[in-house]
Design a protein around this motif. Structure first.
Motif, PDB file in Angstrom:
ATOM      1  N   PHE A   1       0.837  -1.196   0.000  1.00 47.77           N
ATOM      2  CA  PHE A   1       0.000   0.000   0.000  1.00 47.77           C
ATOM      3  C   PHE A   1       0.874   1.249   0.000  1.00 47.77           C
ATOM      4  O   PHE A   1       1.984   1.247   0.546  1.00 47.77           O
ATOM      5  N   THR A   2       0.355   2.296  -0.587  1.00 47.70           N
ATOM      6  CA  THR A   2       0.997   3.606  -0.504  1.00 47.70           C
ATOM      7  C   THR A   2       0.023   4.561   0.191  1.00 47.70           C
ATOM      8  O   THR A   2      -1.165   4.256   0.336  1.00 47.70           O
ATOM      9  N   LEU A   3       0.532   5.705   0.618  1.00 45.16           N
ATOM     10  CA  LEU A   3      -0.315   6.673   1.312  1.00 45.16           C
ATOM     11  C   LEU A   3      -1.478   7.097   0.432  1.00 45.16           C
ATOM     12  O   LEU A   3      -1.336   7.271  -0.779  1.00 45.16           O
ATOM     13  N   GLU A   4      -2.643   7.242   1.066  1.00 50.64           N
ATOM     14  CA  GLU A   4      -3.895   7.669   0.442  1.00 50.64           C
ATOM     15  C   GLU A   4      -4.579   6.562  -0.357  1.00 50.64           C
ATOM     16  O   GLU A   4      -5.637   6.794  -0.946  1.00 50.64           O
ATOM     17  N   ASP A   5      -3.982   5.362  -0.390  1.00 50.18           N
ATOM     18  CA  ASP A   5      -4.714   4.228  -0.953  1.00 50.18           C
ATOM     19  C   ASP A   5      -5.921   3.942  -0.068  1.00 50.18           C
ATOM     20  O   ASP A   5      -5.934   4.283   1.117  1.00 50.18           O
ATOM     21  N   LYS A   6      -6.908   3.291  -0.632  1.00 49.44           N
ATOM     22  CA  LYS A   6      -8.090   2.888   0.133  1.00 49.44           C
ATOM     23  C   LYS A   6      -8.034   1.386   0.358  1.00 49.44           C
ATOM     24  O   LYS A   6      -7.686   0.622  -0.554  1.00 49.44           O
ATOM     25  N   ALA A   7      -8.362   0.959   1.579  1.00 51.99           N
ATOM     26  CA  ALA A   7      -8.306  -0.458   1.932  1.00 51.99           C
ATOM     27  C   ALA A   7      -9.650  -0.917   2.482  1.00 51.99           C
ATOM     28  O   ALA A   7     -10.313  -0.184   3.229  1.00 51.99           O
ATOM     29  N   ILE A   8     -10.043  -2.123   2.114  1.00 48.03           N
ATOM     30  CA  ILE A   8     -11.260  -2.736   2.655  1.00 48.03           C
ATOM     31  C   ILE A   8     -10.835  -3.654   3.798  1.00 48.03           C
ATOM     32  O   ILE A   8     -10.020  -4.573   3.598  1.00 48.03           O
ATOM     33  N   VAL A   9     -11.358  -3.376   4.988  1.00 49.41           N
ATOM     34  CA  VAL A   9     -10.949  -4.131   6.174  1.00 49.41           C
ATOM     35  C   VAL A   9     -12.171  -4.509   7.002  1.00 49.41           C
ATOM     36  O   VAL A   9     -13.249  -3.942   6.844  1.00 49.41           O
ATOM     37  N   GLU A  10     -11.978  -5.472   7.881  1.00 52.32           N
ATOM     38  CA  GLU A  10     -13.049  -5.879   8.791  1.00 52.32           C
ATOM     39  C   GLU A  10     -12.791  -5.286  10.165  1.00 52.32           C
ATOM     40  O   GLU A  10     -11.701  -5.430  10.724  1.00 52.32           O
ATOM     41  N   THR A  11     -13.792  -4.598  10.712  1.00 55.76           N
ATOM     42  CA  THR A  11     -13.682  -3.981  12.034  1.00 55.76           C
ATOM     43  C   THR A  11     -14.763  -4.536  12.947  1.00 55.76           C
ATOM     44  O   THR A  11     -15.580  -5.362  12.537  1.00 55.76           O
ATOM     45  N   SER A  12     -14.778  -4.047  14.171  1.00 54.89           N
ATOM     46  CA  SER A  12     -15.794  -4.495  15.132  1.00 54.89           C
ATOM     47  C   SER A  12     -17.192  -4.057  14.705  1.00 54.89           C
ATOM     48  O   SER A  12     -18.194  -4.615  15.139  1.00 54.89           O
ATOM     49  N   ARG A  13     -17.265  -3.044  13.840  1.00 57.16           N
ATOM     50  CA  ARG A  13     -18.558  -2.549  13.360  1.00 57.16           C
ATOM     51  C   ARG A  13     -19.002  -3.250  12.093  1.00 57.16           C
ATOM     52  O   ARG A  13     -20.133  -3.095  11.651  1.00 57.16           O
ATOM     53  N   GLY A  14     -18.098  -3.982  11.464  1.00 60.69           N
ATOM     54  CA  GLY A  14     -18.394  -4.628  10.201  1.00 60.69           C
ATOM     55  C   GLY A  14     -17.315  -4.313   9.185  1.00 60.69           C
ATOM     56  O   GLY A  14     -16.237  -3.815   9.532  1.00 60.69           O
ATOM     57  N   VAL A  15     -17.590  -4.585   7.923  1.00 62.34           N
ATOM     58  CA  VAL A  15     -16.620  -4.311   6.863  1.00 62.34           C
ATOM     59  C   VAL A  15     -16.635  -2.820   6.559  1.00 62.34           C
ATOM     60  O   VAL A  15     -17.693  -2.220   6.365  1.00 62.34           O
ATOM     61  N   GLU A  16     -15.435  -2.212   6.532  1.00 64.69           N
ATOM     62  CA  GLU A  16     -15.312  -0.770   6.323  1.00 64.69           C
ATOM     63  C   GLU A  16     -14.268  -0.472   5.259  1.00 64.69           C
ATOM     64  O   GLU A  16     -13.365  -1.285   4.996  1.00 64.69           O
ATOM     65  N   CYS A  17     -14.382   0.718   4.675  1.00 66.86           N
ATOM     66  CA  CYS A  17     -13.389   1.208   3.724  1.00 66.86           C
ATOM     67  C   CYS A  17     -12.676   2.389   4.369  1.00 66.86           C
ATOM     68  O   CYS A  17     -13.316   3.362   4.773  1.00 66.86           O
ATOM     69  N   GLY A  18     -11.360   2.289   4.497  1.00 61.46           N
ATOM     70  CA  GLY A  18     -10.592   3.343   5.142  1.00 61.46           C
ATOM     71  C   GLY A  18      -9.428   3.799   4.283  1.00 61.46           C
ATOM     72  O   GLY A  18      -9.062   3.157   3.294  1.00 61.46           O
ATOM     73  N   GLU A  19      -8.834   4.925   4.685  1.00 61.08           N
ATOM     74  CA  GLU A  19      -7.693   5.478   3.956  1.00 61.08           C
ATOM     75  C   GLU A  19      -6.390   5.071   4.625  1.00 61.08           C
ATOM     76  O   GLU A  19      -6.270   5.126   5.859  1.00 61.08           O
ATOM     77  N   VAL A  20      -5.429   4.658   3.827  1.00 59.64           N
ATOM     78  CA  VAL A  20      -4.122   4.265   4.352  1.00 59.64           C
ATOM     79  C   VAL A  20      -3.322   5.528   4.676  1.00 59.64           C
ATOM     80  O   VAL A  20      -3.041   6.331   3.781  1.00 59.64           O
ATOM     81  N   VAL A  21      -2.986   5.709   5.938  1.00 62.39           N
ATOM     82  CA  VAL A  21      -2.199   6.874   6.358  1.00 62.39           C
ATOM     83  C   VAL A  21      -0.798   6.463   6.806  1.00 62.39           C
ATOM     84  O   VAL A  21       0.066   7.310   7.013  1.00 62.39           O
ATOM     85  N   ILE A  22      -0.583   5.153   6.967  1.00 60.24           N
ATOM     86  CA  ILE A  22       0.758   4.616   7.232  1.00 60.24           C
ATOM     87  C   ILE A  22       0.972   3.471   6.261  1.00 60.24           C
ATOM     88  O   ILE A  22       0.259   2.462   6.310  1.00 60.24           O
ATOM     89  N   ALA A  23       1.911   3.644   5.338  1.00 63.14           N
ATOM     90  CA  ALA A  23       2.193   2.599   4.356  1.00 63.14           C
ATOM     91  C   ALA A  23       2.885   1.421   5.039  1.00 63.14           C
ATOM     92  O   ALA A  23       3.229   1.476   6.227  1.00 63.14           O
ATOM     93  N   ASN A  24       3.098   0.341   4.279  1.00 70.41           N
ATOM     94  CA  ASN A  24       3.705  -0.878   4.824  1.00 70.41           C
ATOM     95  C   ASN A  24       4.941  -0.535   5.656  1.00 70.41           C
ATOM     96  O   ASN A  24       5.846   0.148   5.191  1.00 70.41           O
ATOM     97  N   ARG A  25       4.929  -1.017   6.889  1.00 68.82           N
ATOM     98  CA  ARG A  25       6.020  -0.691   7.813  1.00 68.82           C
ATOM     99  C   ARG A  25       6.174  -1.828   8.821  1.00 68.82           C
ATOM    100  O   ARG A  25       5.202  -2.481   9.201  1.00 68.82           O
ATOM    101  N   MET A  26       7.418  -2.020   9.253  1.00 72.44           N
ATOM    102  CA  MET A  26       7.694  -3.012  10.300  1.00 72.44           C
ATOM    103  C   MET A  26       7.704  -2.303  11.649  1.00 72.44           C
ATOM    104  O   MET A  26       8.362  -1.278  11.808  1.00 72.44           O
ATOM    105  N   VAL A  27       6.945  -2.836  12.609  1.00 73.01           N
ATOM    106  CA  VAL A  27       6.920  -2.270  13.960  1.00 73.01           C
ATOM    107  C   VAL A  27       7.135  -3.391  14.961  1.00 73.01           C
ATOM    108  O   VAL A  27       6.930  -4.574  14.655  1.00 73.01           O
TER     109      VAL A  27
END
Length: 287
Positions: free
Chosen positions: A25-51
């Motif tokens: 992913f790069t910044l500002e990409d949109k990702a489809i993810v599953e959350t506690s509220r259900g399936v959501e579409c969010g904006e990527v604000v942190i690109a692939n990173r090791m933590v």
């Protein structure tokens, strides 16, 4: 170490970590993810990173996919649905004569739930309202009562500084703000001077507190007994930013003005907030 991406669902909202699987992913990409509220579409604000694994809250959920053009069409349709739901809900609130103010409506990406955010000065029995909305939209309905700070974060606006509300622009979570911070920063404890548009203590008091704490370590406080190049006396006024002090000599009543670098503290004082002030302004600290 664990690979993550950071996803945000609202401007200024909290950032949540997800596993990107094998997707880059790069910044500002949109990702489809599953959350506690259900399936959501969010904006990527942190690109692939090791933590470090200690920085995540397990279990780390995987993204479902990178958002496609069709997904973005669904998001746009949901925005239209939210606007319609907002109007209908306001009409039902008026019909039921409920003491509540509708603030925002959110529709999950999968259309599995509609969330209605409202404010009210008291508890509200909205069971009949939920039935009305469920009958119209044929989906799960959730009503959430929020505080005035959350309302300001959702609606946004301009602060007295002329800039966008901090909570709307970039604050992921609210930080606790206290009357003591305003006192330490030398501000007048006038509610109109130290509170934001939401009616609670300004968030910027927290942002600036660290700098003031550092200045307080090297600056005599009001009431301190100090030695200046000319005499000994008591500090009557302090400007933490400029470092200028007004000192009343102990042997005459003509004040002198000196810099904090030119005085030696003999006995420092303390900044105190009396109980009456705390009691009178306590509601400004509430969420």
């Amino acid at each position: 170490m664990v690979e993550i991406i950071g996803v945000r669902f609202k401007t200024g909202g909290k950032v949540y970590y997800f596993s990107p699987k094998d997707i880059v992913f790069t910044l500002e990409d949109k990702a489809i993810v599953e959350t506690s509220r259900g399936v959501e579409c969010g904006e990527v604000v942190i690109a692939n990173r090791m933590v470090d694994e200690s920085e995540i809250v397990p279990p780390l959920k995987e993204v479902i996919r990178m958002a496609t053009p069709n997904d973005m069409k669904i998001v746009e349709k949901n925005r239209i649905k939210e606007a319609e739901a907002f109007k209908i809900c306001e009409e039902k609130i008026a019909f039921r004569k409920l003491n509540m103010h509708l603030v925002d409506v959110e529709c999950t990406f999968d259309n599995n739930k509609l969330l209605f955010y409202f404010t009210s000065e008291s508890r509200v029995d909205f069971r009949e309202l939920v039935k009305d909305l469920a009958a119209i939209f044929r989906t799960r309905i959730e009503l959430r009562q929020i505080g005035v700070r959350d309302e300001a974060k959702i609606l946004g606006g301009l602060g007295i500084c002329g800039r966008e509300f901090c909570c709307k622009g970039y604050l992921g979570e609210f930080q606790p703000v206290s009357i003591k911070m305003a006192k330490e920063q030398g501000l007048s404890l006038n509610p109109t001077k130290i509170s934001g548009t939401c009616g609670r203590l300004m968030c910027c008091l927290k942002h600036e507190q660290h700098s003031y704490e550092e200045l307080l370590k090297i600056t005599p406080k009001v009431g301190a007994f100090v030695k200046t190049p000319e005499c000994k006396g008591y500090v009557e006024e302090v400007n933490l930013i400029t470092g200028k002090l007004k000192v009343m000599p102990e042997k005459n009543d003509v004040p002198i003005y000196v810099s904090r670098e030119d005085v030696k503290i003999i006995k420092d004082s303390q900044i105190k907030v009396n109980k009456e002030e705390i009691k009178a302004l306590k509601e400004l600290e509430d969420k």
